[in-house]
Scaffold this active site. Structure first.
Site, PDB file in Angstrom:
ATOM      1  N   ARG A  92      18.991 -40.371  18.611  1.00  0.00           N
ATOM      2  CA  ARG A  92      19.513 -41.729  18.799  1.00  0.00           C
ATOM      3  C   ARG A  92      20.791 -41.804  19.605  1.00  0.00           C
ATOM      4  O   ARG A  92      21.253 -42.894  19.921  1.00  0.00           O
ATOM      5  CB  ARG A  92      19.668 -42.404  17.440  1.00  0.00           C
ATOM      6  CG  ARG A  92      18.332 -42.424  16.717  1.00  0.00           C
ATOM      7  CD  ARG A  92      18.211 -43.385  15.588  1.00  0.00           C
ATOM      8  NE  ARG A  92      16.811 -43.482  15.221  1.00  0.00           N
ATOM      9  CZ  ARG A  92      16.238 -42.826  14.213  1.00  0.00           C
ATOM     10  NH1 ARG A  92      16.951 -42.042  13.444  1.00  0.00           N
ATOM     11  NH2 ARG A  92      14.948 -42.949  13.981  1.00  0.00           N
ATOM     12  N   THR A 141      18.549 -36.875  13.547  1.00  0.00           N
ATOM     13  CA  THR A 141      18.265 -37.685  14.733  1.00  0.00           C
ATOM     14  C   THR A 141      19.369 -38.704  15.018  1.00  0.00           C
ATOM     15  O   THR A 141      19.363 -39.329  16.066  1.00  0.00           O
ATOM     16  CB  THR A 141      16.938 -38.452  14.549  1.00  0.00           C
ATOM     17  OG1 THR A 141      17.020 -39.205  13.338  1.00  0.00           O
ATOM     18  CG2 THR A 141      15.766 -37.515  14.464  1.00  0.00           C
ATOM     19  N   GLU A 164      21.397 -28.398  -4.341  1.00  0.00           N
ATOM     20  CA  GLU A 164      20.714 -27.181  -4.784  1.00  0.00           C
ATOM     21  C   GLU A 164      19.340 -27.028  -4.126  1.00  0.00           C
ATOM     22  O   GLU A 164      18.920 -25.934  -3.778  1.00  0.00           O
ATOM     23  CB  GLU A 164      20.581 -27.236  -6.312  1.00  0.00           C
ATOM     24  CG  GLU A 164      19.970 -25.993  -6.930  1.00  0.00           C
ATOM     25  CD  GLU A 164      19.885 -26.091  -8.453  1.00  0.00           C
ATOM     26  OE1 GLU A 164      20.644 -26.878  -9.054  1.00  0.00           O
ATOM     27  OE2 GLU A 164      19.047 -25.370  -9.024  1.00  0.00           O
ATOM     28  N   TRP A 185      20.364 -40.526   6.743  1.00  0.00           N
ATOM     29  CA  TRP A 185      19.831 -40.022   8.017  1.00  0.00           C
ATOM     30  C   TRP A 185      20.144 -40.908   9.219  1.00  0.00           C
ATOM     31  O   TRP A 185      19.795 -40.557  10.341  1.00  0.00           O
ATOM     32  CB  TRP A 185      18.329 -39.766   7.905  1.00  0.00           C
ATOM     33  CG  TRP A 185      17.508 -40.944   7.484  1.00  0.00           C
ATOM     34  CD1 TRP A 185      17.121 -41.236   6.209  1.00  0.00           C
ATOM     35  CD2 TRP A 185      16.961 -41.979   8.310  1.00  0.00           C
ATOM     36  NE1 TRP A 185      16.378 -42.390   6.196  1.00  0.00           N
ATOM     37  CE2 TRP A 185      16.258 -42.861   7.462  1.00  0.00           C
ATOM     38  CE3 TRP A 185      17.000 -42.233   9.684  1.00  0.00           C
ATOM     39  CZ2 TRP A 185      15.600 -43.989   7.955  1.00  0.00           C
ATOM     40  CZ3 TRP A 185      16.348 -43.364  10.168  1.00  0.00           C
ATOM     41  CH2 TRP A 185      15.653 -44.217   9.305  1.00  0.00           C
ATOM     42  N   ASN A 193      16.154 -43.889   0.079  1.00  0.00           N
ATOM     43  CA  ASN A 193      15.544 -44.221  -1.208  1.00  0.00           C
ATOM     44  C   ASN A 193      15.508 -42.993  -2.131  1.00  0.00           C
ATOM     45  O   ASN A 193      15.622 -41.870  -1.673  1.00  0.00           O
ATOM     46  CB  ASN A 193      14.133 -44.786  -0.995  1.00  0.00           C
ATOM     47  CG  ASN A 193      13.279 -43.882  -0.168  1.00  0.00           C
ATOM     48  OD1 ASN A 193      13.567 -43.652   0.995  1.00  0.00           O
ATOM     49  ND2 ASN A 193      12.255 -43.312  -0.761  1.00  0.00           N
ATOM     50  N   ASP A 197      10.066 -47.706  -1.576  1.00  0.00           N
ATOM     51  CA  ASP A 197      10.582 -46.955  -0.426  1.00  0.00           C
ATOM     52  C   ASP A 197      11.486 -47.814   0.449  1.00  0.00           C
ATOM     53  O   ASP A 197      11.446 -47.720   1.666  1.00  0.00           O
ATOM     54  CB  ASP A 197       9.433 -46.381   0.435  1.00  0.00           C
ATOM     55  CG  ASP A 197       8.961 -45.038  -0.098  1.00  0.00           C
ATOM     56  OD1 ASP A 197       9.390 -44.663  -1.206  1.00  0.00           O
ATOM     57  OD2 ASP A 197       8.177 -44.376   0.591  1.00  0.00           O
ATOM     58  N   ASP A 224      14.504 -47.778   1.701  1.00  0.00           N
ATOM     59  CA  ASP A 224      15.599 -46.989   2.158  1.00  0.00           C
ATOM     60  C   ASP A 224      16.792 -47.928   2.439  1.00  0.00           C
ATOM     61  O   ASP A 224      16.583 -49.004   2.970  1.00  0.00           O
ATOM     62  CB  ASP A 224      15.018 -46.434   3.466  1.00  0.00           C
ATOM     63  CG  ASP A 224      15.643 -45.221   3.946  1.00  0.00           C
ATOM     64  OD1 ASP A 224      16.849 -45.250   4.027  1.00  0.00           O
ATOM     65  OD2 ASP A 224      14.919 -44.267   4.268  1.00  0.00           O
ATOM     66  N   ARG A 229      16.290 -52.817   4.745  1.00  0.00           N
ATOM     67  CA  ARG A 229      14.840 -52.620   4.723  1.00  0.00           C
ATOM     68  C   ARG A 229      14.134 -53.638   3.830  1.00  0.00           C
ATOM     69  O   ARG A 229      13.020 -54.059   4.082  1.00  0.00           O
ATOM     70  CB  ARG A 229      14.522 -51.233   4.152  1.00  0.00           C
ATOM     71  CG  ARG A 229      14.718 -50.123   5.096  1.00  0.00           C
ATOM     72  CD  ARG A 229      13.548 -50.062   6.040  1.00  0.00           C
ATOM     73  NE  ARG A 229      12.978 -48.730   6.053  1.00  0.00           N
ATOM     74  CZ  ARG A 229      13.550 -47.678   6.581  1.00  0.00           C
ATOM     75  NH1 ARG A 229      14.690 -47.813   7.201  1.00  0.00           N
ATOM     76  NH2 ARG A 229      12.980 -46.503   6.524  1.00  0.00           N
ATOM     77  N   TRP A 269      11.277 -52.224  17.751  1.00  0.00           N
ATOM     78  CA  TRP A 269      11.741 -50.906  17.306  1.00  0.00           C
ATOM     79  C   TRP A 269      12.968 -50.447  18.093  1.00  0.00           C
ATOM     80  O   TRP A 269      13.336 -49.294  18.065  1.00  0.00           O
ATOM     81  CB  TRP A 269      10.585 -49.892  17.424  1.00  0.00           C
ATOM     82  CG  TRP A 269      10.645 -48.808  16.408  1.00  0.00           C
ATOM     83  CD1 TRP A 269      11.000 -47.507  16.623  1.00  0.00           C
ATOM     84  CD2 TRP A 269      10.342 -48.907  15.010  1.00  0.00           C
ATOM     85  NE1 TRP A 269      10.941 -46.801  15.445  1.00  0.00           N
ATOM     86  CE2 TRP A 269      10.539 -47.636  14.449  1.00  0.00           C
ATOM     87  CE3 TRP A 269       9.940 -49.965  14.173  1.00  0.00           C
ATOM     88  CZ2 TRP A 269      10.341 -47.374  13.088  1.00  0.00           C
ATOM     89  CZ3 TRP A 269       9.729 -49.699  12.833  1.00  0.00           C
ATOM     90  CH2 TRP A 269       9.928 -48.424  12.309  1.00  0.00           C
TER      91      TRP A 269
END
Lengths: 583, 286
Positions: free
Chosen positions: A138, A182, A200, A259, A277, A319, A321, A346, A490
């Site tokens: 990106r 990204t 972990e 992310w 999420n 989901d 996120d 989202r 997008w």
């Protein structure tokens, strides 16, 4: 503020470094202070978001509503090769050079006057890594003599901006299946801030701060409660309170990946970072709010500690996120000037928060439909959940009841950044109207073994569109105008003092709209889908607009009804630069 | 990948060049024979089936891959790959398309559930040669001596399971959630079982093969396997087989015949036994 920036870092080691490094002259490249000032220097684009607040607003008005129809290409530059996948990058411009990242962890430097390629860096990636969602990048960050970006194998790489030669290369994490680095790095006070996964089992969200000159780690901050942060290699306090909102040891595997990176506000000295999420997917197995997943975190860059959090989807089961960008802005609320911030989540809601303390000011729907909640309670800051529309718990080996959910898990808005115009006071949100049927899948397999997965089908919910560019008034929560697009949107958005809004479409167009009315004023077909973020800057007295073209990203991975809207779109990899013709 | 280069080097430069150009296209039987190599993909970190032991690949699937190549009269090139989010990702990366970052397609992928729905959903591949019947099992030790109690009575003990596996969901989600707080998570089922041997857990639920292999390796007579069924576990078990690309039916037929031969001759029983696992014929074995 500027004078104190370099010495604001905490810890003796950091302080020593700041003192020993030579004073930075202008020809040595941009300083952290220059990056903070990026939104007011239209002759360059130094940061992802065109300023650390990522408002994506330019003060330039040479190109405006009356003349944008005349915009023509100045030049174009191909990324070349066979690696023509999604180009989600935002270019940077500095000192006559355009820096842009490409798919497959590549970075290019082009002459900003001619488009001639100066150098190209191709990261050598291990062939065994298999990213979940295309091989996009990106954007990069610039600081001093370096240009810095993340590669798909979870490394941060700093290159000499003049030669493209590696200055440092640091591994941030062990590469995991489904993991991908990204996002564009954020630079704050001579530190590279990057969202990552760690813990972990390597699957808990973590924010890292590194020394921009050496790449050495300064602090880490896990995003899930119970996990320990570090500062200069020493323990620096646990995030939240262990087991306050997670059962058993699930906080060790709780998700919350950061992310998409973050934004920074020098006024409050806070980094704003969205988190992913929670896991596992079946929310019934993890009672509690599952902090701090699907949230925005405000972090003090000097201490690496969380100052406040706001959770957009407590106990997520769809989901949803929460990684989307939080954009600081100032406005009056009930006549009182306030330091605010906004996020289009989202989950389909546009949140306005007090950015000093994370208190909810307003939350408004920006998509056609939200089946999972009926509004957000302004007193508690929590959603009014519609329990019947939460995907059910698996029942033995039976297929669970299917639930229709809107937005789909790809979101009312996905990764693509919105823009805020200081001139109109509006946010321009690249959104999508789609839903999904989601159910628990009794016979699924993972790593060669039986597994309980979620089955889903994404489908459009309107006849005439999936994508919708929407102008949101943060004061009223009303949509002022919208532009509908057949295929999902997008790409990122840019807005300017020329009262323009630019964004790209999968159909290949870069389009310009009137910021006040939404009227489409100009379009140009770039030959492949546009999923990057446009920029604008001025050079030699002329205003330029640039965008990457190259269809890809996560959308083409999904089939069904949605795929029909983009089946004729070809791949690409091209930087396009526009300006007005000389009179 | 070093394995691959090593194998190619042994074939001579001309052959290597041709192998490189052709191996981009999954090789049916004639091509495999002409190249003299069978490229087989196995899961990374999937003990006892396939795992890296100080850089050397070991496991049941690795031994079986070598046996398949041996029966075909060609060399073997066994490569490991990282599991994706779901099995269709692995089939795409390993069998029919290859990885986006240069991972070359394999002629055969090991350890693919032999399942009708999986086949229907992934018509770019052929599932074949089921060679084992898998299922779930439990072991007990340390503070949980009696392994035959109803699982709800494991409450308060240290329970071990692989992250995100059916045993994980069984323990955290089953029995009204009474065991949820007690579950400790591990990267693999093998590690979960091994934790009982090391007194880091009292009960582990994992696949049969993981249980049997880890019990053999830990050699701790105090650790007992549950004889009774795991009530209400979400899967009755499944057959494990192989996958090839849908244009490789000649190779599929040859491998089918070889697996049948290895089963009949007792070679499969022997390979499994070397890893501590009792071979169980697949329910749908041909």
């Amino acid at each position: 503020m500027k004078g104190t920036l370099k010495f604001g870092m905490v810890g003796a080691a950091a302080l020593a470094l700041a003192i020993t490094s030579a004073p930075v002259a202008a020809e040595d490249g941009p300083t952290s202070a220059d990056l903070m000032n990026d939104a007011s220097t239209p002759g360059d684009v130094l940061t992802y978001g065109m300023g650390p607040q990522a408002q994506r607003f330019s003060t330039l008005d040479q190109v405006n509503t009356s003349n944008v129809k005349d915009l023509v290409p100045a030049y174009a530059a191909s990324l070349g090769g066979e690696k023509q996948r999604g180009q989600e990058s935002q270019p940077l411009v500095y000192d006559g050079v355009i820096y842009v990242t490409g798919s497959y962890s590549r970075l290019f430097a082009f002459d900003s006057h001619t488009g001639e390629k100066l150098w190209e860096y191709d990261a050598r990636l291990p062939d065994g890594i298999m990213p979940c969602c295309d091989v996009v990048n990106r954007g990069a960050a610039i600081h001093g003599d370096k240009i810095i970006f993340a590669t798909l194998d979870a490394h941060l790489v700093a290159l000499d901006r003049k030669t493209g030669k590696v200055v440092w290369n640091k591994k941030m994490a062990d590469y995991q299946a489904g993991y991908s680095a990204t996002a564009a790095p954020l630079i704050v006070k001579d530190m590279v801030i990057y969202g990552n996964s760690g813990g972990e089992f390597g699957i808990v969200g973590e924010i890292q701060a590194r020394n921009v000159d050496t790449g050495e780690l300064i602090w880490t901050r896990p995003t899930v409660e119970g996990n320990m942060g570090t500062l200069n290699g020493q323990p620096n306090g646990i995030t939240g309170k262990t087991n306050a909102s997670w059962p058993g040891d699930m906080w060790k595997t709780g998700g919350g990946a950061t992310w998409l990176g973050g934004t920074y506000d020098p006024e409050t000295n806070l980094i704003y970072m969205g988190t992913g999420n929670p896991g596992p997917w079946n929310s019934h197995d993890r009672p509690g709010d599952n902090l701090y997943t699907s949230s925005t975190l405000a972090i003090n860059p000097d201490t690496g500690k969380i100052v406040w959090h706001y959770q957009t989807t407590p106990h997520d089961g769809w989901d949803f996120d929460g990684v989307n960008e939080f954009i600081p802005f100032d406005a009056k609320v009930n006549g009182k000037p306030m330091k605010l911030g906004a996020k289009a989540d989202r989950n389909g809601y546009f949140y306005v928060l007090d950015r000093t303390n994370g208190k909810l000011v307003s939350a408004s729907k920006f998509v056609m439909e939200t089946t999972w909640a009926n509004g957000i309670n302004l007193k508690t800051g929590r959603p009014n959940f519609i329990d019947a529309n939460r995907p059910g718990a698996p029942n033995g080996s039976e297929k669970g009841t299917s639930v229709f959910s809107s937005p789909s898990f790809l979101g009312g808005k996905n990764w693509m950044p919105m823009a805020y115009s200081k001139q109109t006071g509006l946010f321009y949100i690249p959104s999508n109207d789609w839903g999904m049927d989601i159910w628990n899948e009794p016979i699924a397999y993972k790593k060669g073994a039986a597994y309980l997965g979620a089955g889903f089908t994404i489908r459009p919910i309107a006849e005439d569109h999936i994508g919708a560019l929407r102008a949101m008034d943060p004061a009223t929560g009303k949509i002022v105008w919208e532009y509908k697009n057949k295929a999902p949107l997008w790409g990122g958005v840019l807005t300017t003092a020329g009262d323009l809004v630019f964004t790209g479409t999968p159909e290949g167009y870069l389009k310009a709209f009137d910021a006040k009315t939404g009227q489409e004023l100009w379009k140009f077909n770039t030959g492949s889908g546009v999923v990057g973020s446009p920029i604008t800057w001025t050079q030699d007295g002329e205003q330029y607009v640039a965008v990457m073209s190259g269809w890809g990203g996560a959308v083409p991975l999904w089939g069904g009804e949605v795929a029909k809207t983009f089946k004729e779109i070809s791949q690409g990899g091209m930087l396009w630069v526009f300006k007005l013709p000389k009179r | 990948m070093t394995t691959r280069r090593h194998v190619l080097a042994g074939l001579g430069a001309a052959m290597a060049a041709s192998a490189l150009s052709q191996s981009a296209f999954g090789a049916p039987l004639e091509k495999v024979r002409a190249l003299g190599v069978l490229r087989v993909g196995v899961y990374k970190d999937n003990r006892p089936w396939s795992w890296s032991d100080g850089g050397k690949l070991r496991g049941i699937d690795v031994d079986l891959a070598e046996a398949l190549a041996g029966e075909l009269g060609v060399k073997h090139d066994v490569v490991e790959f990282m599991a994706g989010e779901e099995l269709s990702d692995d089939l795409r990366n390993v069998v029919w398309r290859g990885g986006l970052l240069g991972f070359q397609k394999c002629d055969v992928m090991m350890h693919v559930p032999f399942d009708r729905k999986l086949q229907i959903d992934n018509d770019q591949v052929v599932l074949l040669a089921p060679y084992y019947r898998e299922g779930f099992a439990a072991v007990c030790g340390n503070r949980q001596a009696d392994c035959e109690v109803p699982p709800a009575q494991f409450q308060g003990r240290r329970l071990a399971a692989e992250i995100g596996s059916i045993p994980d969901m069984y323990l955290v989600g089953g029995f009204g959630g009474v065991l949820r707080e007690d579950v400790k998570h591990f990267n693999t089922g093998y590690d979960a079982v091994a934790a009982v041997g090391k007194d880091e857990a009292d009960v582990a639920v994992a696949t049969k093969a993981q249980v049997e292999a880890a019990m053999k390796d830990m050699a701790n007579p105090a650790v007992k396997r549950r004889k009774g069924p795991l009530q209400a576990i979400m899967s009755p078990g499944w057959d494990v087989g192989l996958a090839v690309k849908d244009d490789s039916r000649s190779l599929a037929d040859a491998i089918d015949a070889i697996v049948t031969k290895l089963a009949t001759s007792g070679r499969l029983t022997q390979i499994f036994a070397e890893h501590g696992v009792t071979w169980q014929p697949a329910l749908q074995a041909s």
